[in-house]
Motif scaffolding. Structure first.
Motif, PDB file in Angstrom:
ATOM      1  N   SER A   7     -22.571 -31.681  -3.871  1.00 12.56           N
ATOM      2  CA  SER A   7     -21.728 -32.275  -4.903  1.00 12.56           C
ATOM      3  C   SER A   7     -22.493 -33.337  -5.689  1.00 12.56           C
ATOM      4  N   HIS A   8     -23.215 -34.224  -4.978  1.00 12.16           N
ATOM      5  CA  HIS A   8     -24.015 -35.255  -5.653  1.00 12.16           C
ATOM      6  C   HIS A   8     -25.048 -34.635  -6.583  1.00 12.16           C
ATOM      7  N   VAL A   9     -25.760 -33.618  -6.100  1.00 13.62           N
ATOM      8  CA  VAL A   9     -26.792 -32.979  -6.913  1.00 13.62           C
ATOM      9  C   VAL A   9     -26.167 -32.270  -8.100  1.00 13.62           C
ATOM     10  N   SER A  10     -25.098 -31.534  -7.867  1.00 13.11           N
ATOM     11  CA  SER A  10     -24.440 -30.800  -8.941  1.00 13.11           C
ATOM     12  C   SER A  10     -23.906 -31.739 -10.018  1.00 13.11           C
ATOM     13  N   ARG A  11     -23.222 -32.785  -9.597  1.00 11.78           N
ATOM     14  CA  ARG A  11     -22.672 -33.747 -10.563  1.00 11.78           C
ATOM     15  C   ARG A  11     -23.782 -34.510 -11.275  1.00 11.78           C
ATOM     16  N   GLY A  12     -24.834 -34.858 -10.528  1.00  9.47           N
ATOM     17  CA  GLY A  12     -25.963 -35.554 -11.147  1.00  9.47           C
ATOM     18  C   GLY A  12     -26.637 -34.704 -12.203  1.00  9.47           C
ATOM     19  N   LEU A  13     -26.873 -33.437 -11.885  1.00  4.98           N
ATOM     20  CA  LEU A  13     -27.509 -32.539 -12.857  1.00  4.98           C
ATOM     21  C   LEU A  13     -26.608 -32.306 -14.066  1.00  4.98           C
TER      22      LEU A  13
ATOM     23  N   GLU B  36     -31.764 -31.910   5.198  1.00  5.69           N
ATOM     24  CA  GLU B  36     -32.567 -33.133   5.318  1.00  5.69           C
ATOM     25  C   GLU B  36     -31.984 -34.252   4.458  1.00  5.69           C
ATOM     26  N   ILE B  37     -31.558 -33.911   3.249  1.00  2.00           N
ATOM     27  CA  ILE B  37     -30.953 -34.922   2.370  1.00  2.00           C
ATOM     28  C   ILE B  37     -29.675 -35.470   2.998  1.00  2.00           C
ATOM     29  N   SER B  38     -28.873 -34.600   3.613  1.00  2.00           N
ATOM     30  CA  SER B  38     -27.628 -35.057   4.238  1.00  2.00           C
ATOM     31  C   SER B  38     -27.920 -36.015   5.384  1.00  2.00           C
TER      32      SER B  38
ATOM     33  N   LEU C 113     -30.604 -37.994   5.552  1.00  2.00           N
ATOM     34  CA  LEU C 113     -31.097 -39.232   4.955  1.00  2.00           C
ATOM     35  C   LEU C 113     -29.971 -40.057   4.330  1.00  2.00           C
ATOM     36  N   LEU C 114     -29.038 -39.386   3.659  1.00  2.00           N
ATOM     37  CA  LEU C 114     -27.933 -40.086   2.996  1.00  2.00           C
ATOM     38  C   LEU C 114     -26.748 -40.326   3.926  1.00  2.00           C
ATOM     39  N   ASN C 115     -26.836 -39.749   5.142  1.00  2.00           N
ATOM     40  CA  ASN C 115     -25.774 -39.899   6.125  1.00  2.00           C
ATOM     41  C   ASN C 115     -24.435 -39.396   5.574  1.00  2.00           C
ATOM     42  N   CYS C 116     -24.461 -38.168   5.072  1.00  2.00           N
ATOM     43  CA  CYS C 116     -23.255 -37.534   4.549  1.00  2.00           C
ATOM     44  C   CYS C 116     -23.333 -36.044   4.839  1.00  2.00           C
ATOM     45  N   SER C 117     -22.295 -35.319   4.510  1.00  2.00           N
ATOM     46  CA  SER C 117     -22.269 -33.882   4.783  1.00  2.00           C
ATOM     47  C   SER C 117     -23.123 -33.114   3.763  1.00  2.00           C
ATOM     48  N   VAL C 118     -23.472 -31.892   4.124  1.00  2.00           N
ATOM     49  CA  VAL C 118     -24.229 -31.025   3.225  1.00  2.00           C
ATOM     50  C   VAL C 118     -23.418 -30.755   1.956  1.00  2.00           C
ATOM     51  N   ALA C 119     -22.116 -30.586   2.100  1.00  2.00           N
ATOM     52  CA  ALA C 119     -21.266 -30.352   0.928  1.00  2.00           C
ATOM     53  C   ALA C 119     -21.291 -31.550  -0.018  1.00  2.00           C
ATOM     54  N   THR C 120     -21.346 -32.752   0.539  1.00  2.00           N
ATOM     55  CA  THR C 120     -21.418 -33.951  -0.291  1.00  2.00           C
ATOM     56  C   THR C 120     -22.752 -34.012  -1.029  1.00  2.00           C
TER      57      THR C 120
ATOM     58  N   ARG D 235     -28.283 -40.278  -7.855  1.00  2.00           N
ATOM     59  CA  ARG D 235     -29.699 -40.437  -8.199  1.00  2.00           C
ATOM     60  C   ARG D 235     -30.573 -40.184  -6.983  1.00  2.00           C
ATOM     61  N   ALA D 236     -30.189 -40.738  -5.836  1.00  2.00           N
ATOM     62  CA  ALA D 236     -30.965 -40.523  -4.615  1.00  2.00           C
ATOM     63  C   ALA D 236     -31.004 -39.034  -4.260  1.00  2.00           C
ATOM     64  N   ALA D 237     -29.871 -38.353  -4.362  1.00  2.00           N
ATOM     65  CA  ALA D 237     -29.821 -36.929  -4.031  1.00  2.00           C
ATOM     66  C   ALA D 237     -30.698 -36.108  -4.980  1.00  2.00           C
ATOM     67  N   VAL D 238     -30.653 -36.414  -6.273  1.00  2.00           N
ATOM     68  CA  VAL D 238     -31.467 -35.682  -7.253  1.00  2.00           C
ATOM     69  C   VAL D 238     -32.950 -35.940  -7.017  1.00  2.00           C
ATOM     70  N   VAL D 239     -33.320 -37.186  -6.757  1.00  2.00           N
ATOM     71  CA  VAL D 239     -34.729 -37.517  -6.502  1.00  2.00           C
ATOM     72  C   VAL D 239     -35.215 -36.839  -5.219  1.00  2.00           C
ATOM     73  N   LEU D 240     -34.400 -36.892  -4.165  1.00  2.00           N
ATOM     74  CA  LEU D 240     -34.807 -36.253  -2.915  1.00  2.00           C
ATOM     75  C   LEU D 240     -34.933 -34.736  -3.069  1.00  2.00           C
ATOM     76  N   ARG D 241     -34.069 -34.133  -3.855  1.00  2.00           N
ATOM     77  CA  ARG D 241     -34.114 -32.679  -4.039  1.00  2.00           C
ATOM     78  C   ARG D 241     -35.310 -32.269  -4.899  1.00  2.00           C
ATOM     79  N   PHE D 242     -35.469 -32.896  -6.055  1.00  2.00           N
ATOM     80  CA  PHE D 242     -36.442 -32.396  -7.015  1.00  2.00           C
ATOM     81  C   PHE D 242     -37.780 -33.113  -6.984  1.00  2.00           C
ATOM     82  N   TYR D 243     -37.849 -34.324  -6.448  1.00  2.00           N
ATOM     83  CA  TYR D 243     -39.138 -34.999  -6.339  1.00  2.00           C
ATOM     84  C   TYR D 243     -39.721 -34.811  -4.941  1.00  2.00           C
ATOM     85  N   GLU D 244     -38.904 -35.043  -3.925  1.00  2.00           N
ATOM     86  CA  GLU D 244     -39.377 -34.916  -2.552  1.00  2.00           C
ATOM     87  C   GLU D 244     -39.274 -33.473  -2.042  1.00  2.00           C
ATOM     88  N   ASP D 245     -38.585 -32.597  -2.789  1.00  2.00           N
ATOM     89  CA  ASP D 245     -38.444 -31.185  -2.448  1.00  2.00           C
ATOM     90  C   ASP D 245     -37.829 -30.977  -1.057  1.00  2.00           C
TER      91      ASP D 245
END
Length: 164
Positions: free
Chosen positions: A143-149, A129-131, A133-140, A114-124
């Motif tokens: 993955s979060h955005v893809s699975r969330g969508l 930058e998301i990685s 903020l979430l303290n994870c890799s770009v690949a993660t 949810r955080a990844a989807v909100v940061l991608r599509f609401y915060e643009d």
């Protein structure tokens, strides 16, 4: 010269509350998360360097507060004050039902997705930058955005039962 803390909160408070609301899905919880994050930021505000981006710093504080939040609601029911501006010619009830379905599906995502989807599509924000903020890799993040969508697509139904 950077803004003082009070001026910053006055200028950006509504946007920060909207961000917290999108993460939490509950207006009152969003207020609590924002208030706790701002209380932590206030103590560190004078240490922010002039070249620091206060928006990124505060957004990170809100995100961390949301991700570390452990309290659970006693009920699955959540009152909402949903306002929808239906486009001309569109059925208001259908628009409301679609937004409700999206909101319900979004609230069912795991916190990181949810955080990844909100940061991608609401915060643009981009993956880098998301990685941070979430303290994870770009690949993660991807993955979060893809699975969330994918989960959102699977769960959203129109009023007529048609999968979108």
């Amino acid at each position: 010269m950077p803004l003082g803390f009070d001026d910053y909160v006055t200028e950006r408070g509504r946007a920060l509350l909207r961000f917290a609301y999108l993460l939490t899905g509950d207006y009152h919880l969003a207020e609590d998360v924002l208030q706790e994050a701002l209380a932590k930021v206030h103590g560190r505000w004078s240490r922010l360097r002039r070249d620091d981006d206060p928006n990124a710093y505060v957004r990170t504080a809100i995100l961390r507060q949301y991700l570390s939040w452990r309290r659970r609601r006693s009920s699955g029911e959540t009152p909402s004050e949903l306002t929808v501006d239906a486009p001309g010619g569109t059925d208001y009830a259908e628009t409301l039902a679609q937004r409700d379905a999206l909101w319900h599906a979004l609230s069912g995502l795991p916190r990181q997705q949810r955080a990844a989807v909100v940061l991608r599509f609401y915060e643009d924000l981009d993956d880098d930058e998301i990685s941070r903020l979430l303290n994870c890799s770009v690949a993660t993040v991807r993955s979060h955005v893809s699975r969330g969508l994918a989960r959102l697509r699977d769960e959203i139904h129109t009023v007529g039962g048609e999968v979108r």
